[in-house]
Design a protein around this motif. Structure first.
Motif, PDB file in Angstrom:
ATOM      1  N   GLU A   1       0.556  -0.776   0.087  1.00  0.00           N
ATOM      2  CA  GLU A   1       0.130   0.364  -0.216  1.00  0.00           C
ATOM      3  C   GLU A   1       1.059   1.380  -0.155  1.00  0.00           C
ATOM      4  OE1 GLU A   1      -3.352   2.158   0.259  1.00  0.00           O
ATOM      5  OE2 GLU A   1      -2.916   0.281  -0.815  1.00  0.00           O
ATOM      6  N   LEU A   2       1.669   1.550   1.386  1.00  0.00           N
ATOM      7  CA  LEU A   2       3.351   2.434   1.044  1.00  0.00           C
ATOM      8  C   LEU A   2       3.370   2.668  -0.376  1.00  0.00           C
ATOM      9  CD1 LEU A   2       4.351   1.464   4.251  1.00  0.00           C
ATOM     10  CD2 LEU A   2       2.934   3.431   3.379  1.00  0.00           C
ATOM     11  N   ALA A   3       3.874   1.289  -1.209  1.00  0.00           N
ATOM     12  CA  ALA A   3       4.162   1.868  -2.650  1.00  0.00           C
ATOM     13  C   ALA A   3       3.048   2.104  -3.964  1.00  0.00           C
ATOM     14  CB  ALA A   3       4.621   0.059  -3.210  1.00  0.00           C
ATOM     15  N   ARG A   4       1.812   2.031  -3.488  1.00  0.00           N
ATOM     16  CA  ARG A   4       0.835   3.080  -4.135  1.00  0.00           C
ATOM     17  C   ARG A   4       0.989   4.263  -3.879  1.00  0.00           C
ATOM     18  NH1 ARG A   4      -4.325   4.065  -4.578  1.00  0.00           N
ATOM     19  NH2 ARG A   4      -4.421   3.649  -2.314  1.00  0.00           N
ATOM     20  N   LEU A   5       0.998   4.447  -3.019  1.00  0.00           N
ATOM     21  CA  LEU A   5       0.759   6.054  -1.972  1.00  0.00           C
ATOM     22  C   LEU A   5       2.308   6.742  -2.799  1.00  0.00           C
ATOM     23  CD1 LEU A   5      -0.602   5.789   1.039  1.00  0.00           C
ATOM     24  CD2 LEU A   5      -1.362   6.372  -0.881  1.00  0.00           C
ATOM     25  N   GLY A   6       3.781   6.087  -3.401  1.00  0.00           N
ATOM     26  CA  GLY A   6       4.808   7.220  -3.922  1.00  0.00           C
ATOM     27  C   GLY A   6       6.414   6.370  -2.343  1.00  0.00           C
ATOM     28  N   VAL A   7       5.454   6.358  -1.389  1.00  0.00           N
ATOM     29  CA  VAL A   7       7.002   5.910  -0.542  1.00  0.00           C
ATOM     30  C   VAL A   7       8.100   5.166  -0.542  1.00  0.00           C
ATOM     31  CG1 VAL A   7       7.360   5.512   1.929  1.00  0.00           C
ATOM     32  CG2 VAL A   7       4.859   5.749   1.725  1.00  0.00           C
ATOM     33  N   ALA A   8       9.017   6.012  -0.805  1.00  0.00           N
ATOM     34  CA  ALA A   8      10.065   5.135  -0.908  1.00  0.00           C
ATOM     35  C   ALA A   8      10.607   4.919   0.295  1.00  0.00           C
ATOM     36  CB  ALA A   8      11.354   6.364  -1.596  1.00  0.00           C
ATOM     37  N   ARG A   9      10.554   4.631   1.296  1.00  0.00           N
ATOM     38  CA  ARG A   9      11.407   4.585   2.599  1.00  0.00           C
ATOM     39  C   ARG A   9      10.515   3.510   3.715  1.00  0.00           C
ATOM     40  NH1 ARG A   9      17.158   6.619   4.940  1.00  0.00           N
ATOM     41  NH2 ARG A   9      16.408   6.979   6.902  1.00  0.00           N
ATOM     42  N   LEU A  10      11.049   2.810   4.248  1.00  0.00           N
ATOM     43  CA  LEU A  10      10.024   2.617   5.782  1.00  0.00           C
ATOM     44  C   LEU A  10      10.471   2.135   6.734  1.00  0.00           C
ATOM     45  CD1 LEU A  10       6.628   2.122   6.502  1.00  0.00           C
ATOM     46  CD2 LEU A  10       6.973  -0.419   5.875  1.00  0.00           C
ATOM     47  N   SER A  11      11.130   3.053   8.082  1.00  0.00           N
ATOM     48  CA  SER A  11      11.345   2.642   9.103  1.00  0.00           C
ATOM     49  C   SER A  11      10.546   1.790  10.076  1.00  0.00           C
ATOM     50  CB  SER A  11      11.948   4.089   9.758  1.00  0.00           C
ATOM     51  OG  SER A  11      12.541   4.507   8.428  1.00  0.00           O
ATOM     52  N   THR A  12      11.484   1.079  10.513  1.00  0.00           N
ATOM     53  CA  THR A  12      10.523   0.645  12.072  1.00  0.00           C
ATOM     54  C   THR A  12      10.441   1.071  13.458  1.00  0.00           C
ATOM     55  OG1 THR A  12      12.428  -1.506  12.763  1.00  0.00           O
ATOM     56  CG2 THR A  12      10.764  -2.416  10.855  1.00  0.00           C
ATOM     57  N   GLY A  13      11.423   2.365  12.837  1.00  0.00           N
ATOM     58  CA  GLY A  13      11.900   3.398  14.264  1.00  0.00           C
ATOM     59  C   GLY A  13      12.280   2.397  15.702  1.00  0.00           C
ATOM     60  N   SER A  14      11.776   2.602  16.873  1.00  0.00           N
ATOM     61  CA  SER A  14      11.752   1.954  17.918  1.00  0.00           C
ATOM     62  C   SER A  14      11.418   0.443  18.021  1.00  0.00           C
ATOM     63  CB  SER A  14      11.881   2.799  18.938  1.00  0.00           C
ATOM     64  OG  SER A  14      10.430   3.217  19.707  1.00  0.00           O
ATOM     65  N   LEU A  15      10.239   0.074  17.146  1.00  0.00           N
ATOM     66  CA  LEU A  15       9.492  -0.432  17.319  1.00  0.00           C
ATOM     67  C   LEU A  15      10.716  -2.182  17.421  1.00  0.00           C
ATOM     68  CD1 LEU A  15       6.637  -2.372  17.223  1.00  0.00           C
ATOM     69  CD2 LEU A  15       7.118  -2.176  15.387  1.00  0.00           C
ATOM     70  N   LEU A  16      11.257  -2.748  16.600  1.00  0.00           N
ATOM     71  CA  LEU A  16      12.335  -4.134  17.072  1.00  0.00           C
ATOM     72  C   LEU A  16      12.765  -3.700  18.536  1.00  0.00           C
ATOM     73  CD1 LEU A  16      13.758  -4.034  13.195  1.00  0.00           C
ATOM     74  CD2 LEU A  16      11.411  -5.046  14.387  1.00  0.00           C
ATOM     75  N   PHE A  17      13.185  -3.033  18.861  1.00  0.00           N
ATOM     76  CA  PHE A  17      13.630  -2.765  20.716  1.00  0.00           C
ATOM     77  C   PHE A  17      12.670  -2.783  21.126  1.00  0.00           C
ATOM     78  CE2 PHE A  17      14.628  -0.088  24.277  1.00  0.00           C
ATOM     79  CZ  PHE A  17      15.716  -0.306  24.714  1.00  0.00           C
ATOM     80  N   ARG A  18      11.633  -2.009  21.290  1.00  0.00           N
ATOM     81  CA  ARG A  18      10.173  -2.543  22.398  1.00  0.00           C
ATOM     82  C   ARG A  18       9.653  -3.252  22.460  1.00  0.00           C
ATOM     83  NH1 ARG A  18       6.456   0.878  20.568  1.00  0.00           N
ATOM     84  NH2 ARG A  18       7.750   1.591  18.663  1.00  0.00           N
ATOM     85  N   ALA A  19      10.177  -4.918  21.108  1.00  0.00           N
ATOM     86  CA  ALA A  19       9.385  -5.277  20.663  1.00  0.00           C
ATOM     87  C   ALA A  19      10.274  -6.622  21.750  1.00  0.00           C
ATOM     88  CB  ALA A  19       9.081  -6.451  19.636  1.00  0.00           C
ATOM     89  N   ALA A  20      11.767  -6.424  20.607  1.00  0.00           N
ATOM     90  CA  ALA A  20      12.211  -7.523  22.004  1.00  0.00           C
ATOM     91  C   ALA A  20      12.655  -7.328  23.179  1.00  0.00           C
ATOM     92  CB  ALA A  20      13.383  -7.065  21.228  1.00  0.00           C
ATOM     93  N   LEU A  21      11.974  -6.262  24.135  1.00  0.00           N
ATOM     94  CA  LEU A  21      12.411  -5.724  25.582  1.00  0.00           C
ATOM     95  C   LEU A  21      10.717  -7.350  25.679  1.00  0.00           C
ATOM     96  CD1 LEU A  21      13.669  -4.385  27.488  1.00  0.00           C
ATOM     97  CD2 LEU A  21      12.160  -2.010  27.326  1.00  0.00           C
ATOM     98  N   GLY A  22      10.074  -6.157  24.970  1.00  0.00           N
ATOM     99  CA  GLY A  22       8.510  -6.662  25.387  1.00  0.00           C
ATOM    100  C   GLY A  22       8.307  -7.959  25.422  1.00  0.00           C
ATOM    101  N   ALA A  23       8.916  -9.228  24.300  1.00  0.00           N
ATOM    102  CA  ALA A  23       9.569 -10.593  24.551  1.00  0.00           C
ATOM    103  C   ALA A  23      10.351 -11.381  25.737  1.00  0.00           C
ATOM    104  CB  ALA A  23      10.266 -11.371  23.503  1.00  0.00           C
ATOM    105  N   ALA A  24      11.619 -10.067  26.323  1.00  0.00           N
ATOM    106  CA  ALA A  24      12.697 -10.517  27.138  1.00  0.00           C
ATOM    107  C   ALA A  24      10.970 -10.602  29.205  1.00  0.00           C
ATOM    108  CB  ALA A  24      13.437  -9.596  27.608  1.00  0.00           C
TER     109      ALA A  24
END
Length: 261
Positions: A208-231
């Motif tokens: 969907e973001l490709a259709r809207l013309g986006v060039a980059r999608l970042s995960t930001g702090s999500l991976l860090f927070r997900a790892a912390l949540g899993a721990a």
């Protein structure tokens, strides 16, 4: 512009978004590189929290530089979140980014949000961008505006105003975390530079973001927070005597191998 930096620029294709996972230490960066991601960003929250410092306050200049030094030999293109550049002096910001570039960093995120919850004046933010581009012309400067993040009045108008100012200062991309889904297409069309958005669970995916013309999608702090949540979930489950519903963890040997590659 060297070959690595040119390759990173070329990964920003409107309509074919680059998925940029964000790392906070050597293991998280090396693991993403091992999974085949061509480029990785750092997350300022993860970097700051990992050393016991607050994010967004300009407190992690040394840690950011040290992390870039640790990651320099990984087979991946690295872009670094430098918050607001760790200074309100454009020349000092440029000096710091030049140090990162000397370590092989190919891009930076440079934001206009301030620790007090306000936006830096557009002229100051643009001056930082201009100073960085003068010092390291080939480096990819992803200019981040926190118009939505900080809840300013008329955020779309503010973001477009800043997009023009940052583009004229030499920015290579525009990052608009928090932009609502119905504004993304307009921003991609009007920014005049590759548009970067932040991944949001439940929000638009790559197609969907490709259709809207986006060039980059970042995960930001999500991976860090997900790892912390899993721990936390796993520790809570062990304490409660129940099985934790967690994804498979990498093996000891696989993680150990990351430091040998």
């Amino acid at each position: 512009m060297n070959e690595r930096t040119a390759t990173f620029h070329a990964l920003h294709r409107p309509g074919e978004p680059l998925l940029l996972p964000n790392a906070w230490d050597h293991a998280s960066a090396a693991a993403q590189a091992a999974r085949g991601h061509p480029a990785i960003g750092t997350t300022s929250l993860g970097v700051a929290a990992a050393v016991g410092k607050p994010d967004g306050t300009g407190a992690t200049r040394a840690e950011t530089l040290e992390l870039a030094r640790r990651l320099r030999d990984l087979p991946v293109l690295l872009t670094v979140d430098v918050e607001g550049g760790f200074s309100d002096e454009p020349a000092a910001v440029a000096d710091h980014v030049a140090e990162l570039a000397a370590l092989g960093v190919v891009g930076v995120n440079l934001e206009d949000g301030r620790p007090d919850g306000s936006l830096a004046p557009p002229g100051l933010a643009a001056a930082k961008i201009g100073a960085v581009k003068a010092a390291v012309p080939g480096l990819f400067v992803n200019a981040r505006t926190d118009a939505w993040w900080l809840g300013v009045p008329e955020p779309l108008d503010e973001a477009l105003l800043r997009a023009r100012a940052y583009r004229e200062a030499g920015a290579d991309g525009l990052f608009v975390p928090g932009a609502p889904d119905d504004s993304v297409g307009l921003l991609a069309a009007e920014a005049g530079r590759p548009l970067n958005v932040l991944y949001r669970p439940g929000g638009p995916g790559l197609a969907e973001l490709a259709r809207l013309g986006v060039a980059r999608l970042s995960t930001g702090s999500l991976l860090f927070r997900a790892a912390l949540g899993a721990a936390l979930d796993l520790a809570d489950a062990v304490r409660a005597g129940r099985e934790a519903d967690l994804p498979a963890a990498p093996s000891y040997g696989w993680v150990q191998e990351l430091t040998r590659r």
